[in-house]
Design an enzyme around this catalytic site. Structure first.
Site, PDB file in Angstrom:
ATOM      1  N   ARG A 127       0.860  -1.227  -0.035  1.00 18.50           N
ATOM      2  CA  ARG A 127       0.047   0.082  -0.047  1.00 18.50           C
ATOM      3  C   ARG A 127       0.920   0.998  -0.009  1.00 18.50           C
ATOM      4  O   ARG A 127       1.846   1.237   0.600  1.00 18.50           O
ATOM      5  CB  ARG A 127      -1.036   0.120   1.156  1.00 18.50           C
TER       6      ARG A 127
ATOM      7  N   GLU B  52      -2.629   8.371  -3.883  1.00 19.33           N
ATOM      8  CA  GLU B  52      -3.100   7.635  -4.890  1.00 19.33           C
ATOM      9  C   GLU B  52      -4.420   7.683  -5.269  1.00 19.33           C
ATOM     10  O   GLU B  52      -5.498   7.859  -4.391  1.00 19.33           O
ATOM     11  CB  GLU B  52      -2.840   6.046  -4.447  1.00 19.33           C
TER      12      GLU B  52
ATOM     13  N   HIS C  47      -1.248   0.951  -9.736  1.00 19.38           N
ATOM     14  CA  HIS C  47      -2.056   0.099  -8.677  1.00 19.38           C
ATOM     15  C   HIS C  47      -2.555  -1.222  -9.634  1.00 19.38           C
ATOM     16  O   HIS C  47      -3.958  -1.417  -9.547  1.00 19.38           O
ATOM     17  CB  HIS C  47      -2.906   0.439  -7.942  1.00 19.38           C
TER      18      HIS C  47
END
Length: 315
Positions: A228, A256, A275
């Site tokens: 993450r 993000e 991602h």
């Protein structure tokens, strides 16, 4: 009494769903498919915002299970305070190992062998030769040695590594060798040519990769983050990248999505993928199998898989 099950995949597309519940499709749209108060089993929409996934939870007074289709559950945890005691939160262990392991290996090889430079040179019609480091004979440190960390090592095994070191919350022994506790991480960092992050995000891992962590990495080392974004302190990483001392390959960032104009886009020695560790062709068949298996267990009152926590008196 028949109970409702909310699914982010159309029920007719999932083989093996047990008879009994009413299956309702909801993938995060504005309108709910039914009254959330009647939902007993909620599969959280995949790759949607935390706000979307949490939105029905305050009204889900009868829910018994919240099932994510992601390995991490940090995006759902803000909504747990709305749930009554005894609700089980389950993650998607077994769904993302193949895809995330593949991407971690891809990022490592692409970064070491200079693939981004080759692509840029191709765009300009230039022949860019030169000497590049190989993965062979390198030392790799995997930080977060759960099922995904193990899958990453599976894919690294054929590459003639010098060694692999493994770190998790607590020490244990595996068939491949020891897993070191987090307390030993500072001593392991200086020996690693490649550091791969595959740890969950929680209070103990947020900004785990801070200035001190990065300073312990050896000159020329590669940091790979498939965990993450907030596991890494972005400002500290930027400082190291801009010095040219280390490089990085990031599938996740903080913030993000990474905004246009953010300095991380232009930092030297960084490869960024948006991602994409989980959403591949490998996702859907594994997600469907997990959903069908979990619901079979739920209907038959058998133990569920992948229970991360059970809510208490305060959620």
């Amino acid at each position: 009494m028949t109970v409702d099950v909310w699914l982010p995949i159309p029920p007719d597309d999932i083989e093996g769903l047990p008879e009994g519940p009413d299956y309702l499709f909801w993938d995060g749209g504005e309108d709910f498919p039914a009254d959330p108060a009647d939902c007993a089993f909620y599969v959280v929409p995949y790759m949607k915002s935390s706000e979307t996934g949490v939105r029905p939870l305050p009204a889900m007074g009868s829910v018994e299970v919240v099932q994510t289709l992601s390995a991490g559950v940090d995006h759902v945890q803000p909504g747990l305070k709305y749930l009554r005691p005894g609700v089980r939160l389950c993650n998607a262990r077994g769904v993302h190992e193949a895809s995330t392991g593949e991407l971690a290996l891809t990022l490592i090889l692409a970064s070491l062998r200079g693939v981004p430079d080759f692509v840029r040179a191709q765009d300009k019609g230039e022949w860019l030769g030169g000497f590049r480091p190989a993965l062979a004979d390198r030392s790799v440190l995997i930080v977060g040695y759960g099922s995904i960390g193990s899958a990453i090592e599976d894919r690294l095994t054929p590459f003639e590594l010098a060694r692999v070191a493994r770190v998790a919350r607590s020490a244990r022994t595996t068939a491949r060798g020891p897993v070191h506790p987090l307390a030993e991480l500072p001593a392991l960092l200086p020996d690693a040519d490649v550091v791969v992050l595959s740890t969950p995000l929680d209070g103990t891992t947020r900004h785990l990769v801070d200035a001190g962590f990065l300073a312990r990495m050896k000159d020329g080392a590669l940091l790979v983050n498939v965990a993450r974004g907030p596991v890494v302190d972005t400002e500290a990483l930027l400082a190291e990248l801009q010095s040219g001392r280390i490089t990085a390959a990031l599938d996740v960032t903080d913030p993000e999505p990474l905004p246009r104009g953010h300095p991380l886009w232009q930092a030297p020695g960084v490869l960024i993928s948006p991602h994409v560790g989980g959403p591949t062709s490998a996702f859907m068949p594994r997600a469907k199998r997990l959903i069908a298996d979990q619901l079979g267990r739920f209907v038959n009152r058998e133990p569920l898989r992948n229970v991360i926590l059970t809510t208490g008196p305060t959620g």
